[in-house]
Design a protein around this motif. Structure first.
Motif, short mmCIF file in Angstrom:
data_model
loop_
_atom_site.label_atom_id
_atom_site.label_comp_id
_atom_site.label_asym_id
_atom_site.label_seq_id
_atom_site.Cartn_x
_atom_site.Cartn_y
_atom_site.Cartn_z
N LYS A 162 0.72 -1.17 0.01
CA LYS A 162 -0.10 0.11 0.04
C LYS A 162 0.95 1.54 -0.02
O LYS A 162 1.87 1.37 0.40
CB LYS A 162 -0.89 -0.06 1.17
N SER A 163 0.35 2.33 -0.54
CA SER A 163 1.06 3.61 -0.66
C SER A 163 0.46 4.53 0.41
O SER A 163 -0.53 4.16 0.99
CB SER A 163 0.99 4.24 -2.12
N ILE A 164 1.08 5.73 0.61
CA ILE A 164 0.58 6.79 1.46
C ILE A 164 -0.84 7.26 1.05
O ILE A 164 -1.51 7.40 1.62
CB ILE A 164 1.74 7.75 1.48
N GLN A 165 -0.81 7.43 -0.48
CA GLN A 165 -2.34 7.63 -0.87
C GLN A 165 -3.42 6.90 -0.70
O GLN A 165 -4.27 7.22 -0.52
CB GLN A 165 -2.08 8.13 -2.48
N ASP A 166 -3.04 5.59 -0.72
CA ASP A 166 -4.10 4.54 -0.49
C ASP A 166 -4.44 4.46 1.25
O ASP A 166 -5.75 4.75 1.55
CB ASP A 166 -3.46 3.15 -0.56
N ILE A 167 -3.49 4.96 1.87
CA ILE A 167 -3.88 5.14 3.44
C ILE A 167 -4.69 6.57 3.63
O ILE A 167 -5.76 6.42 4.34
CB ILE A 167 -2.69 5.14 4.39
N LYS A 168 -4.49 7.53 2.86
CA LYS A 168 -5.21 8.68 2.97
C LYS A 168 -6.87 8.54 2.30
O LYS A 168 -7.82 8.81 2.93
CB LYS A 168 -4.56 9.59 2.13
N ASP A 169 -6.71 7.90 1.31
CA ASP A 169 -7.98 7.40 0.73
C ASP A 169 -9.00 6.73 1.64
O ASP A 169 -10.27 6.73 1.95
CB ASP A 169 -7.97 6.65 -0.68
N LEU A 170 -8.31 5.55 2.36
CA LEU A 170 -9.29 4.74 2.98
C LEU A 170 -9.52 5.65 4.38
O LEU A 170 -10.71 5.48 4.70
CB LEU A 170 -8.08 3.67 3.66
N ARG A 171 -8.82 6.39 4.84
CA ARG A 171 -9.20 7.52 5.90
C ARG A 171 -10.46 8.15 5.60
O ARG A 171 -11.32 8.57 6.26
CB ARG A 171 -8.13 8.47 6.57
N GLU A 172 -10.14 8.78 4.23
CA GLU A 172 -11.24 9.79 3.71
C GLU A 172 -12.59 8.93 3.67
O GLU A 172 -13.90 9.34 3.91
CB GLU A 172 -11.01 10.22 2.43
N GLU A 173 -12.43 7.83 3.33
CA GLU A 173 -13.67 6.66 2.81
C GLU A 173 -14.40 6.29 4.26
O GLU A 173 -15.47 6.49 4.21
CB GLU A 173 -13.42 5.51 2.41
N ARG A 174 -13.66 6.25 5.27
CA ARG A 174 -14.20 6.00 6.81
C ARG A 174 -14.74 7.08 7.10
O ARG A 174 -15.76 7.01 7.78
CB ARG A 174 -12.96 5.56 7.58
N ARG A 175 -14.12 8.59 6.80
CA ARG A 175 -14.84 9.56 7.39
C ARG A 175 -16.25 9.93 6.53
O ARG A 175 -17.07 10.27 7.39
CB ARG A 175 -13.92 10.78 7.32
N ALA A 176 -16.16 9.56 5.36
CA ALA A 176 -17.21 10.07 4.50
C ALA A 176 -18.40 8.72 5.04
O ALA A 176 -19.67 9.34 5.13
CB ALA A 176 -17.00 9.81 3.12
N LEU A 177 -18.08 7.66 5.40
CA LEU A 177 -19.03 6.45 5.90
C LEU A 177 -19.42 7.07 7.04
O LEU A 177 -20.91 6.98 7.30
CB LEU A 177 -18.46 5.18 6.05
N ALA A 178 -18.79 7.60 8.10
CA ALA A 178 -19.17 7.84 9.27
C ALA A 178 -20.21 9.08 9.15
O ALA A 178 -21.36 9.30 9.86
CB ALA A 178 -17.99 8.37 10.28
N ARG A 179 -19.70 10.14 8.29
CA ARG A 179 -20.63 11.11 8.07
C ARG A 179 -22.10 10.81 7.44
O ARG A 179 -23.19 11.20 7.88
CB ARG A 179 -20.14 12.25 7.36
N GLU A 180 -21.96 9.54 6.68
CA GLU A 180 -23.08 9.25 5.84
C GLU A 180 -23.96 8.48 7.00
O GLU A 180 -25.34 8.65 6.92
CB GLU A 180 -22.96 8.32 5.07
N GLN A 181 -23.44 7.78 7.78
CA GLN A 181 -24.20 6.91 8.97
C GLN A 181 -24.89 8.23 9.85
O GLN A 181 -25.90 7.93 10.31
CB GLN A 181 -23.36 6.29 9.63
N GLN A 182 -24.05 9.37 10.37
CA GLN A 182 -24.69 9.95 10.88
C GLN A 182 -25.86 10.76 10.50
O GLN A 182 -26.69 11.11 11.26
CB GLN A 182 -23.36 11.12 11.41
N GLN A 183 -25.67 11.38 9.32
CA GLN A 183 -26.79 11.80 8.37
C GLN A 183 -28.00 10.90 8.26
O GLN A 183 -29.15 11.41 8.78
CB GLN A 183 -26.38 12.08 7.18
#
Length: 456
Positions: free
Chosen positions: A193-214
């Motif tokens: 995995k690359s540093i960009q993959d880790i960043k993208d994974l974190r963004e996906e998790r944050r987006a999923l958390a925001r969607e669940q909260q919404q």
């Protein structure tokens, strides 16, 4: 070569690099003011700025020996124009560079930016050509590739970064080196995995958390709306159509309740895309309700009609077996009204209803598209496999901030498949174009040229 801060952010220092700091400095660079500076100071500042970008790894003494006051340029020669004219039209405008157009009036020619060619001898260097061909992320890295023996010129290993290329020379770089230089950075040595993959994974998790909260907030709003549904006024809005009610707020509440009921009853069977459309529809109704006072009375009915047609369009995309019983009749009626409104010729009637035939076509199209996407994904996975032994992150993906610097000059012919390029000719200046890429203004390059011209 600079040893302190290679990329200065307070005072922008441009470099031949794909760094994010260099990209930031590119947005801040400007032509220096000449209001409070002497001509000597202007030339020295321009020389300092341009030399910091154009291969600062070369010592200044070496560059002054390479400097050439003759700047190559070409003049376009059109054989048709030469055959029709004898040269007398060049005297138009008393020698001010005007020539006659098709309508007989004088037309000013484009100026040739000679001063932009001040650093043209550096473009012949092997390390600069490797960076221009997008085989390295900076001239320092290209220099490293040459010194480490990863570059060949005309089939022979070349270890001198300052080798002067001649027209027709072909240079090539090892493919693993190019993929390492232009690919995403690896996070760990034993991980693909690359540093960009880790960043993208974190963004996906944050987006999923925001969607669940919404979703939780929407569920709370729907529960509160269902609790207040006991009034006769809202029951009427739920059973009838929005245009039957004089109060627009009641009509909007009825639309929102219908969408929420469809979503709650069919949540397990509906696809994610349909659920997103219904949620977006509920949000648009809430926004409309919040702005209801600011909307004019004549536009309220149009707004409600638009929302009603939007809900009907969503319902036609959902198979009828997955809809609640209360909504089936409304969706079928809306589909029938749209069919009658269109002016297309009528299709031959069949025993199956129109909505089911349309649903079957959509399902077939969706299955075919899914199969095509799956086939393309498998082909990409076979061409770009995961391999932890590689020095770059796999599967390979382009490096961050690469797109701003991804251009190839005209004097190079590059083949990215075999990581090779041909130096076609020396860069030249044409009317309105200089082939030496530089982020500086022509005035700055002219002052730098005058600095070295005076010192020689």
């Amino acid at each position: 070569m600079p040893r302190n801060k290679f990329h200065g952010l307070k005072r922008p220092k441009l470099r031949q690099s794909w760094s994010k700091y260099n990209l930031f400095n590119l947005t801040k660079v400007s032509t220096p003011s000449a209001a409070n500076k002497t001509f000597f100071q202007q030339k020295w500042l321009a020389k300092s700025m341009t030399r910091g970008y154009h291969n600062p790894q070369i010592k200044e003494k070496h560059w002054t020996r390479m400097f050439d006051r003759r700047m190559p340029s070409v003049v376009p020669m059109d054989f048709r124009y030469l055959a029709q004219n004898d040269g007398s039209e060049m005297a138009l405008g008393r020698g001010s560079g005007l020539d006659g157009g098709e309508d007989g009036r004088a037309r000013r020619k484009q100026k040739t930016p000679y001063m932009n060619m001040a650093f043209h001898p550096l473009e012949r260097r092997l390390d600069t050509a490797i960076w221009r061909a997008l085989f390295a992320s900076s001239t320092k890295q290209a220099r490293q590739f040459v010194v480490h023996g990863a570059v060949k010129v005309n089939g022979k290993k070349m270890v001198y970064p300052g080798y002067q290329l001649n027209p027709g020379d072909m240079f090539s770089v090892e493919a693993d080196k190019v993929m390492y230089a232009t690919g995403a950075k690896k996070r760990r040595k034993d991980s693909p995995k690359s540093i960009q993959d880790i960043k993208d994974l974190r963004e996906e998790r944050r987006a999923l958390a925001r969607e669940q909260q919404q979703e939780m907030e929407e569920q709370e709003d729907s529960d509160a709306g269902a609790a207040t549904l006991e009034s006769d006024e809202e029951r009427e809005a739920m059973s009838g159509k929005p245009e039957d009610h004089a109060d627009p707020k009641v009509a909007l509440k009825g639309l929102m309740m219908r969408a929420q009921k469809i979503l709650d009853d069919s949540k397990r069977k509906l696809s994610g895309k349909r659920q997103q459309e219904l949620r977006q529809f509920s949000r648009s109704i809430k926004k409309t309700m919040s702005k209801l006072r600011g909307i004019e009375e004549g536009n309220v009915e149009d707004t409600i009609d638009g929302l009603e047609s939007g809900l009907a369009e969503i319902l036609t995309k959902i198979p009828q077996d997955e809809l609640p019983k209360e909504v089936k009749l409304d969706s079928a009626a809306a589909a029938e009204q749209r069919d009658q409104a269109t002016s297309e010729p009528e299709e031959p009637q069949s025993s199956e209803p129109a909505v089911s035939r349309q649903t079957g076509k959509v399902d077939e199209y969706r299955a075919r598209k899914d199969a095509e996407l799956l086939h393309a994904a498998l082909a990409r996975a076979n061409e770009n496999p995961i391999d932890t032994s590689k020095p770059y992150a796999t599967p390979w993906r382009p490096r961050e901030f690469m797109s701003a610097f991804a251009f190839i000059p005209r004097y190079l012919e590059v083949n990215q498949n075999i990581c090779s390029a041909v130096y076609l000719r020396h860069p030249v200046a044409r009317p309105g174009l200089a082939e030496v890429p530089s982020p500086f203004h022509g005035e700055t390059l002219g002052l730098a040229f005058n600095w070295y011209l005076r010192r020689r």
